[in-house]
Design an enzyme around this catalytic site. Structure first.
Site, mmCIF file in Angstrom:
data_model
loop_
_atom_site.group_PDB
_atom_site.id
_atom_site.type_symbol
_atom_site.label_atom_id
_atom_site.label_comp_id
_atom_site.label_asym_id
_atom_site.label_seq_id
_atom_site.Cartn_x
_atom_site.Cartn_y
_atom_site.Cartn_z
ATOM 1 N NE ARG A 137 -2.705 -1.603 3.175
ATOM 2 C CZ ARG A 137 -2.709 -2.919 3.288
ATOM 3 N NH1 ARG A 137 -3.171 -3.674 2.311
ATOM 4 N NH2 ARG A 137 -2.255 -3.500 4.371
ATOM 5 C CB ALA A 198 -4.785 -11.959 12.323
ATOM 6 C CD GLU A 199 -7.316 -13.023 8.653
ATOM 7 O OE1 GLU A 199 -8.179 -12.200 8.985
ATOM 8 O OE2 GLU A 199 -6.135 -12.704 8.382
ATOM 9 C CG ASN A 280 -8.720 -10.360 12.160
ATOM 10 O OD1 ASN A 280 -8.246 -9.633 11.299
ATOM 11 N ND2 ASN A 280 -8.427 -11.641 12.232
ATOM 12 C CG ASP A 325 -11.739 -10.211 9.406
ATOM 13 O OD1 ASP A 325 -10.752 -9.739 10.002
ATOM 14 O OD2 ASP A 325 -11.799 -10.275 8.158
#
Length: 702
Positions: A137, A198-199, A280, A325
């Site tokens: 980004r 995080a996932e 999350n 999330d």
């Protein structure tokens, strides 16, 4: 008249803040340039334009009076595939753009001519850990140096003039599936960087490195780790005092806990603080990671830290015990606005959960919170406690919960903007329903998606009518929001379209790109669309404005991809994908884009094979956990990452195994999945994809 009066007040407050910062004797040299970035409107020195991250340009050469004369000044092929999410920087006539796979290119800001290019050579195998494409980004600038984070977790410093490597620092444990996609920030000689994952099973933190040497200055973890160990970090004491009592069981530290700081990091020069937006929990489902108990600090929070030491100052948790999330990583805007007749230093925030928060940045106390989108997980935020009033069914443990605002969020990474002239925040909002169903067969799998949510339970469209309905359910909208009165002023709606980032200008304009390939301008006061350009491809990042030789430009990075945009735009209809480009516009611009060629897509494969219903069901389950993040839920791919229904390997069992199990395409980002799938499981996935291909052909797909 009220708006004009407010404009004068807001501009005066902005100038007052800038004036106070300008004389700060504790900040010397190059750092003063970043503090006073608003006094250099010809440049775009930092990710959000200034430290306030308002994404507002005070240039006025492009305005409502001449917007009809705005045309393409130049377009440069960025020689990059995959998703493009970069907000470019402009420093003294040179533009710096980050690309997919963390590459960096420097361009002449007046002509688009390439000056230099840097490739950090990220190994393709790290792409499997990027939940939402191998995007980047943006970069940071300070004192002749460009800083960029890489997908494989490095922080790199480059010579801004030549692109030569100055230093490289590994910021993460590469044995774990960390990634970096966000833009670094520079404050007082420190480079601040977070991470994602995080996932996949990681523990979030933010780090500060010396901008000159690359040496670690401090680190702050956002969730507690193994209680038997200490981190030796700035977060140690506060995690034990405040955070750990809000977590239960041991799954959270065995599975990572999440809380990654994957996007928003803001420096406040008035208070010498850093604000971080925390993501999350991991897994998503709080039942799995924390016995369905506790607030799980600091997930879903804004945390204020001392810039010099990283020490905790305050926090405000927007989504206690997050299980949806609902990250708080979305962009924060700093502003000084009148509240109850008195100027207050504020954070303005519109995170995923659908509420717009106004927070006192001195104390961290909530001033107000109101819905900017129709989120049904909570009815309101209690003004006394600052806590949401939850829908009792929202946590989806007793039964599934159909959320009007789901994991994609009411506002995601696409940046919003604030205009001191109108006093409005312009939010790229969206409404994407999501069915939360608990995963009753959850088993933790290292380095893969571990959500605790059954992603394959959502009905997938099998007919043209269902596909059209699913696209229509994606409701994009640009909302002009009054943060003082906490109400919507106007909106521009775009059904079936993914929103891009926003720029506001003193020319009374708001610019925004969309996933349908259009770049648009609106009147800042009433939302009337006044200009549109067909860019041929998705425009998701935040636009910027700058000037060279007295000529004002509006620029945006063009190139589809990134998260949700990988799937929904095309469904079964392949479309041409032009190269990623940097586009710059000026009054009187006469350049044009080359015609869009026919889509070079392979046809959907018709595969002969014999798979049992049980094999296909097993393949669907493995596909959802292993493949869907890149290739699209239900194989609905936009073709940016290969559409598996069109893969030549689909019709050949041996070829499929060579790619999926043996890793024949690992250098191109298709990792070796032998440690996640057995050959039999890979074959089951092939059966599922073949079935989805057959369904696509039956409904007229080609």
């Amino acid at each position: 008249m009220r708006r004009r009066g407010l404009s004068i007040i807001f501009i005066a407050l902005v100038l007052l803040v800038q004036g106070c910062s300008r004389g700060d004797p504790t900040v010397a040299g190059a750092a003063n340039r970043l503090i006073n970035a608003a006094s250099e409107p010809q440049n775009w020195l930092t990710h959000g334009g200034t430290y306030a991250e308002q994404r507002f340009s005070s240039l006025t050469a492009i305005s409502t009076a001449n917007i009809d004369q705005l045309g393409l000044a130049w377009a440069t092929d960025l020689q990059s595939e995959r998703g493009q999410e970069s907000t470019p920087l402009v420093v003294d006539g040179t533009m710096y753009v980050t690309l997919a796979w963390s590459k960096v290119v420097a361009l002449d800001a007046a002509t688009g001519a390439e000056k230099w290019r840097y490739d950090p050579k990220v190994p393709g195998r790290f792409g499997v850990s990027a939940c939402c494409d191998v995007v980047n980004r943006g970069a940071a600038y300070d004192d002749g140096r460009i800083f960029v984070g890489t997908i494989d977790g490095r922080l790199i410093a480059l010579d801004a003039r030549t692109g030569a490597l100055l230093w490289s620092q590994l910021t993460v444990d590469q044995s774990k599936p960390y990634t970096i996609t966000g833009a670094p920030r520079v404050a007082k000689g420190l480079v601040l960087i977070g991470n994602g994952g995080a996932e996949y099973g990681v523990r979030g933190f933010v780090s500060a490195y010396n901008a000159t040497t690359g040496k670690l200055a401090w680190r702050f973890y956002t969730v507690p780790g193994d209680p038997a160990r200490r981190d030796g970090a700035a977060s140690d004491a506060i995690l034990e005092k405040l955070a750990r009592p809000t977590w239960f069981g041991d799954a959270y530290y065995r599975y990572g806990g999440g809380g990654t700081v994957w996007d928003s990091i803001v420096y406040d020069p008035d208070l010498d603080r850093v604000y971080i937006g925390v993501g999350n929990g991991g897994p998503w489902n709080r039942k799995i990671r924390s016995e369905d108990k506790g607030d799980n600090l600091f997930v879903g929070s804004i945390v204020a830290l001392d810039a010099k030491s990283g020490a905790y100052v305050w926090h405000y948790q927007e989504t206690p015990g997050d299980t949806w999330d609902f990250t708080s990583t979305q962009q924060m805007i700093l502003a000084t606005l009148p509240i109850d007749g008195k100027p207050r230093r504020l954070i303005l925030h519109a995170p995923k959960n659908g509420f717009f928060y106004v927070i006192d940045r001195d104390s961290g106390k909530l001033i107000s919170a109101e819905k900017f989108a129709p989120a049904n997980w909570a009815s309101a935020v209690d003004s006394k406690t600052g806590r949401p009033i939850e829908n009792p069914d929202a946590r989806f443990q007793a039964k599934p919960f159909l959320a009007t605002i789901g994991a994609s969020g009411a506002h995601n990474w696409q940046p919003m903007a604030f205009s001191p002239k109108t006093g409005l925040v312009y939010i790229p909002a969206q409404e994407i329903p999501f069915l939360y169903v608990k995963d009753t067969k959850f088993a933790y799998r290292k380095d893969l998606w571990n959500l605790g949510v059954d992603m394959m339970s959502t009905p997938l469209p099998d007919t043209p009518t269902a596909i059209a309905g699913m696209k229509q359910a994606l409701q994009g909208r640009l909302i002009a929001w009054d943060p003082v009165r906490q109400k919507e002023v106007w909106r521009a709606s775009h059904a079936g379209t993914w929103n891009g980032g926003v720029l506001a200008t003193a020319g009374d304009l708001v610019f925004q790109g969309l996933s349908d390939g259009t770049f648009r301008a609106y009147r800042a006061d009433n939302g009337k669309e006044v200009w549109k350009f067909d860019a041929q491809t998705g425009l998701l990042p935040g636009p910027i404005s700058y000037s060279v030789g007295g000529v004002q430009y509006i620029a945006i990075t063009a190139g589809n991809g990134g998260g949700f945009a990988l799937a929904l735009p095309s469904f079964d209809a392949p479309r041409a994908q032009p190269p990623a480009r940097m586009l710059a516009f000026r009054i009187g611009g006469t350049s044009t884009l080359p015609p869009l060629s026919a889509a070079p897509a392979n046809p959907i494969m018709k595969v002969a094979g014999e798979w049992s219903e049980g094999q296909i069901a097993e393949g669907a389950s493995h596909y959802g956990q292993v493949c869907a993040a890149c290739h699209g839920m239900g194989t609905l791919s936009a073709g940016i990452i290969p559409d598996l229904r069109r893969s030549g390997a689909l019709g050949d069992r041996a070829a499929w195994r060579t790619v999926v199990i043996d890793g024949a395409l690992a250098d191109r980002g298709m990792a070796n999945f032998a440690k996640y799938l057995t050959p039999a499981q890979a074959e089951a996935v092939r059966g599922y994809v073949a079935q989805q291909a057959a369904k696509a052909i039956a409904r007229g797909g080609k």
